[in-house]
Design a protein around this motif. Structure first.
Motif, PDB file in Angstrom:
ATOM      1  N   GLY A  11       0.822  -1.212   0.000  1.00 38.07           N
ATOM      2  CA  GLY A  11       0.000   0.000   0.000  1.00 38.07           C
ATOM      3  C   GLY A  11       0.851   1.254   0.000  1.00 38.07           C
ATOM      4  O   GLY A  11       2.063   1.201   0.229  1.00 38.07           O
ATOM      5  N   VAL A  12       0.199   2.368  -0.283  1.00 32.53           N
ATOM      6  CA  VAL A  12       0.853   3.684  -0.225  1.00 32.53           C
ATOM      7  C   VAL A  12      -0.058   4.597   0.587  1.00 32.53           C
ATOM      8  O   VAL A  12      -1.289   4.490   0.520  1.00 32.53           O
ATOM      9  N   GLN A  13       0.542   5.511   1.341  1.00 32.00           N
ATOM     10  CA  GLN A  13      -0.246   6.466   2.128  1.00 32.00           C
ATOM     11  C   GLN A  13      -0.676   7.653   1.267  1.00 32.00           C
ATOM     12  O   GLN A  13       0.157   8.210   0.548  1.00 32.00           O
ATOM     13  N   THR A  15      -0.686  10.687   1.685  1.00 30.54           N
ATOM     14  CA  THR A  15      -0.230  11.830   2.491  1.00 30.54           C
ATOM     15  C   THR A  15       0.161  13.037   1.650  1.00 30.54           C
ATOM     16  O   THR A  15       0.674  14.019   2.179  1.00 30.54           O
ATOM     17  N   GLY A  21       9.663   8.516  -6.484  1.00 34.02           N
ATOM     18  CA  GLY A  21      10.286   7.534  -5.582  1.00 34.02           C
ATOM     19  C   GLY A  21       9.272   6.474  -5.173  1.00 34.02           C
ATOM     20  O   GLY A  21       9.539   5.271  -5.257  1.00 34.02           O
ATOM     21  N   ASN A  22       8.080   6.915  -4.764  1.00 34.92           N
ATOM     22  CA  ASN A  22       7.011   5.961  -4.413  1.00 34.92           C
ATOM     23  C   ASN A  22       6.706   5.064  -5.617  1.00 34.92           C
ATOM     24  O   ASN A  22       6.495   3.858  -5.477  1.00 34.92           O
ATOM     25  N   GLN A 111      11.779   4.899  11.208  1.00 38.41           N
ATOM     26  CA  GLN A 111      10.808   5.877  10.703  1.00 38.41           C
ATOM     27  C   GLN A 111      10.158   6.648  11.866  1.00 38.41           C
ATOM     28  O   GLN A 111       9.913   7.844  11.754  1.00 38.41           O
ATOM     29  N   LYS A 115      10.352  10.561  11.960  1.00 34.35           N
ATOM     30  CA  LYS A 115       9.125  11.374  11.923  1.00 34.35           C
ATOM     31  C   LYS A 115       8.915  12.131  13.236  1.00 34.35           C
ATOM     32  O   LYS A 115       8.314  13.198  13.247  1.00 34.35           O
ATOM     33  N   GLN A 152      10.856   0.746   4.075  1.00 30.53           N
ATOM     34  CA  GLN A 152       9.810  -0.006   4.789  1.00 30.53           C
ATOM     35  C   GLN A 152      10.269  -1.402   5.217  1.00 30.53           C
ATOM     36  O   GLN A 152       9.507  -2.162   5.806  1.00 30.53           O
ATOM     37  N   GLY A 185      16.358   1.284  -7.659  1.00 33.28           N
ATOM     38  CA  GLY A 185      15.358   2.282  -7.245  1.00 33.28           C
ATOM     39  C   GLY A 185      14.654   1.960  -5.950  1.00 33.28           C
ATOM     40  O   GLY A 185      13.573   2.479  -5.678  1.00 33.28           O
ATOM     41  N   LYS A 187      15.507   2.984  -3.175  1.00 34.61           N
ATOM     42  CA  LYS A 187      15.525   4.217  -2.366  1.00 34.61           C
ATOM     43  C   LYS A 187      15.961   5.379  -3.266  1.00 34.61           C
ATOM     44  O   LYS A 187      17.163   5.627  -3.444  1.00 34.61           O
ATOM     45  N   ILE A 188      14.971   6.051  -3.835  1.00 39.79           N
ATOM     46  CA  ILE A 188      15.256   7.235  -4.652  1.00 39.79           C
ATOM     47  C   ILE A 188      15.512   8.395  -3.691  1.00 39.79           C
ATOM     48  O   ILE A 188      14.798   8.558  -2.699  1.00 39.79           O
ATOM     49  N   LYS A 197      16.272  10.563   1.679  1.00 41.63           N
ATOM     50  CA  LYS A 197      15.256   9.928   0.835  1.00 41.63           C
ATOM     51  C   LYS A 197      14.307  10.965   0.225  1.00 41.63           C
ATOM     52  O   LYS A 197      13.969  11.939   0.891  1.00 41.63           O
ATOM     53  N   SER A 201       6.205  14.169   1.620  1.00 41.04           N
ATOM     54  CA  SER A 201       5.879  15.258   2.541  1.00 41.04           C
ATOM     55  C   SER A 201       7.031  16.260   2.706  1.00 41.04           C
ATOM     56  O   SER A 201       6.956  17.123   3.577  1.00 41.04           O
TER      57      SER A 201
HETATM   58  N1  AQP Z   1      12.299   7.593  -2.054  1.00 39.54           N
HETATM   59  C1  AQP Z   1      11.779   6.388  -2.228  1.00 39.54           C
HETATM   60  N2  AQP Z   1      12.366   5.517  -3.070  1.00 39.54           N
HETATM   61  C2  AQP Z   1      11.823   4.277  -3.257  1.00 39.54           C
HETATM   62  N3  AQP Z   1      10.700   3.853  -2.655  1.00 39.54           N
HETATM   63  C3  AQP Z   1      10.093   4.701  -1.814  1.00 39.54           C
HETATM   64  N4  AQP Z   1       8.990   4.599  -1.064  1.00 39.54           N
HETATM   65  C4  AQP Z   1       8.798   5.747  -0.386  1.00 39.54           C
HETATM   66  N5  AQP Z   1       9.759   6.618  -0.677  1.00 39.54           N
HETATM   67  C5  AQP Z   1      10.596   6.000  -1.559  1.00 39.54           C
HETATM   68  C6  AQP Z   1       8.118   3.434  -1.055  1.00 39.54           C
HETATM   69  O1  AQP Z   1       6.829   3.885  -1.449  1.00 39.54           O
HETATM   70  C7  AQP Z   1       5.858   3.057  -0.806  1.00 39.54           C
HETATM   71  C8  AQP Z   1       4.801   3.890  -0.181  1.00 39.54           C
HETATM   72  O2  AQP Z   1       5.332   4.654   0.866  1.00 39.54           O
HETATM   73  P1  AQP Z   1       4.344   5.268   1.926  1.00 39.54           P
HETATM   74  O3  AQP Z   1       3.467   6.257   1.310  1.00 39.54           O
HETATM   75  O4  AQP Z   1       3.630   4.177   2.615  1.00 39.54           O
HETATM   76  O5  AQP Z   1       5.237   5.947   3.013  1.00 39.54           O
HETATM   77  P2  AQP Z   1       6.720   6.354   3.073  1.00 39.54           P
HETATM   78  O6  AQP Z   1       7.593   5.168   2.886  1.00 39.54           O
HETATM   79  O7  AQP Z   1       6.887   7.127   4.350  1.00 39.54           O
HETATM   80  O8  AQP Z   1       6.857   7.324   1.794  1.00 39.54           O
HETATM   81  P3  AQP Z   1       7.098   8.885   1.750  1.00 39.54           P
HETATM   82  O9  AQP Z   1       7.059   9.296   0.335  1.00 39.54           O
HETATM   83  O10 AQP Z   1       8.352   9.200   2.508  1.00 39.54           O
HETATM   84  O11 AQP Z   1       5.836   9.445   2.485  1.00 39.54           O
HETATM   85  P4  AQP Z   1       5.722  10.425   3.714  1.00 39.54           P
HETATM   86  O12 AQP Z   1       6.457  11.677   3.297  1.00 39.54           O
HETATM   87  O13 AQP Z   1       4.265  10.636   3.891  1.00 39.54           O
HETATM   88  O14 AQP Z   1       6.364   9.752   4.882  1.00 39.54           O
HETATM   89  C9  AQP Z   1       6.605   2.174   0.178  1.00 39.54           C
HETATM   90  O15 AQP Z   1       6.785   0.898  -0.407  1.00 39.54           O
HETATM   91  C10 AQP Z   1       7.919   2.862   0.336  1.00 39.54           C
HETATM   92  O16 AQP Z   1       8.957   1.983   0.673  1.00 39.54           O
END
Ligand code: AQP
Length: 335
Positions: A11-13, A15, A21-22, A111, A115, A152, A185, A187-188, A197, A201
């Motif tokens: 899943g994806v949040q 947010t 990257g996602n 995380q 956070k 994650q 990819g 970790k973009i 990363k 947000s």
């Molecule tokens: N930079 C990234 N590179 C590769 N994969 C990434 N993911 C997040 N950032 C990168 C992967 O995207 C999926 C969904 O992530 P998420 O929305 O559940 O939360 P997150 O990991 O906290 O992603 P963000 O973009 O950093 O969101 P915010 O800013 O809200 O905290 C996951 O599979 C994650 O690994």
């Protein structure tokens, strides 16, 4: 779902605007998995409120993310697509798992620490409990594989630990899931701070390219991307994090290996290289963007997908939850 294939959950949040990257770290890899596995993909809205959200924006982001899933190629005929808050078993199982998760191990989650630093005025219990809810998401569906980005991985490891702990304390109940991260990819990095990363947000909009950015914005952000004072286009994460990140993004969107990309750009300047990276992103995401826009305008269609998806998800999730309730000693509810 015929119960014979391995189960995939992710899943994806909602947010904010989903970043490239996602997309590279998760959604892009889910699409081909639909052919081989029983797939369940969720918009994890319960997770998103661990950080303050504006309600109207959260609603919009949820629909935008669902339509993006579809535009990227997730198919409701092949996969179960739903919104996490529509299946109450997620929070119910999380409560039970909370009683076998230790405060010490939750405190150590990277995380949570990150956070807590970023949102020092709102270090709420939900933020700390996020990984337990994520374990619940995964374990409810007897998931075999969890395709996620590297950030994650620690949370999937906690889900494994909680599954094993519950199984040994009671009796075998949960499948112990494996984490699947992409080779390229996973970790973009931020375009402005290539050692951090890329995050949706991030307050610095130049650091992030989203799946909703127009061509001009994408070009502008890549042109401003931080590189180094060297001139060589070579993959070297340690010494050239900015250039290595751009090569990774280019490889993910063009389909060319990083080695081939290094050969292609040998002797070229950073300016030319950055434009080529931007163009590879624009070429790949433009059709996704048009399709996302078209789908987002059809609210009735999206609502119907969510209704059908949550019914299917609920059937599987409730089966697991009832098993868990029985094992911990709750008396069954008479129907
Ligand atoms: N930079 C990234 N590179 C590769 N994969 C990434 N993911 C997040 N950032 C990168 C992967 O995207 C999926 C969904 O992530 P998420 O929305 O559940 O939360 P997150 O990991 O906290 O992603 P963000 O973009 O950093 O969101 P915010 O800013 O809200 O905290 C996951 O599979 C994650 O690994």
């Amino acid at each position: 779902m015929d119960g014979k294939k391995q189960v995939v959950f992710s899943g994806v949040q909602p947010t904010g605007k989903i970043t490239i990257g996602n997309y590279i770290g998760s959604i892009k890899n889910w699409v081909p998995m639909q052919e081989q596995y029983d797939c369940i993909f969720c918009v994890v809205d319960l997770h998103s409120i661990t950080v303050s959200q504006i309600p109207a924006e959260l609603r919009k982001n949820t629909f935008d993310l669902l339509s993006l899933y579809l535009a990227c190629g997730l198919d409701p005929q092949k996969s179960i697509l739903f919104v996490q808050s529509h299946v109450s078993a997620h929070t119910e199982l999380a409560w039970v798992l909370n009683t076998i998760a230790y405060v010490g191990e939750m405190n150590r989650m990277t995380q949570f620490k990150d956070k807590s630093r970023k949102h020092a005025d709102n270090i709420n219990m939900g933020l700390m409990d996020y990984p337990v809810l994520m374990a619940s998401d995964i374990l409810l569906y007897q998931t075999d594989l969890v395709p996620v980005g590297v950030d994650q991985k620690q949370h999937v490891e906690l889900a494994r630990d909680l599954a094993q702990r519950f199984n040994s304390r009671f009796s075998p109940t949960f499948v112990v899931p494996d984490c699947l991260t992409p080779k390229v990819g996973a970790k973009i990095m931020s375009l402005q701070e290539p050692n951090a990363k890329m995050s949706k947000s991030d307050v610095n909009e130049n650091a992030v390219v989203t799946m909703f950015d127009d061509k001009d914005a994408i070009l502008r952000k890549f042109k401003r991307a931080v590189t180094d004072s060297d001139t060589e286009i070579r993959f070297d994460k340690e010494n050239k994090p900015g250039v290595s990140n751009l090569l990774t993004i280019y490889s993910a969107f063009s389909g060319e290996t990083i080695q081939k990309a290094e050969e292609r750009f040998a002797g070229k300047g950073y300016g030319e290289f950055k434009i080529a990276v931007a163009e590879s992103v624009i070429e790949a995401i433009s059709p996704i963007q048009s399709e996302q826009k078209r789908l987002a305008a059809d609210k009735a269609y999206l609502e119907n997908i969510l209704k059908e998806g949550s019914e299917k998800a609920e059937r599987i999730a409730n089966r697991t939850l009832q098993k868990v309730y029985k094992k911990v000693g709750f008396i069954p509810k008479l129907r």
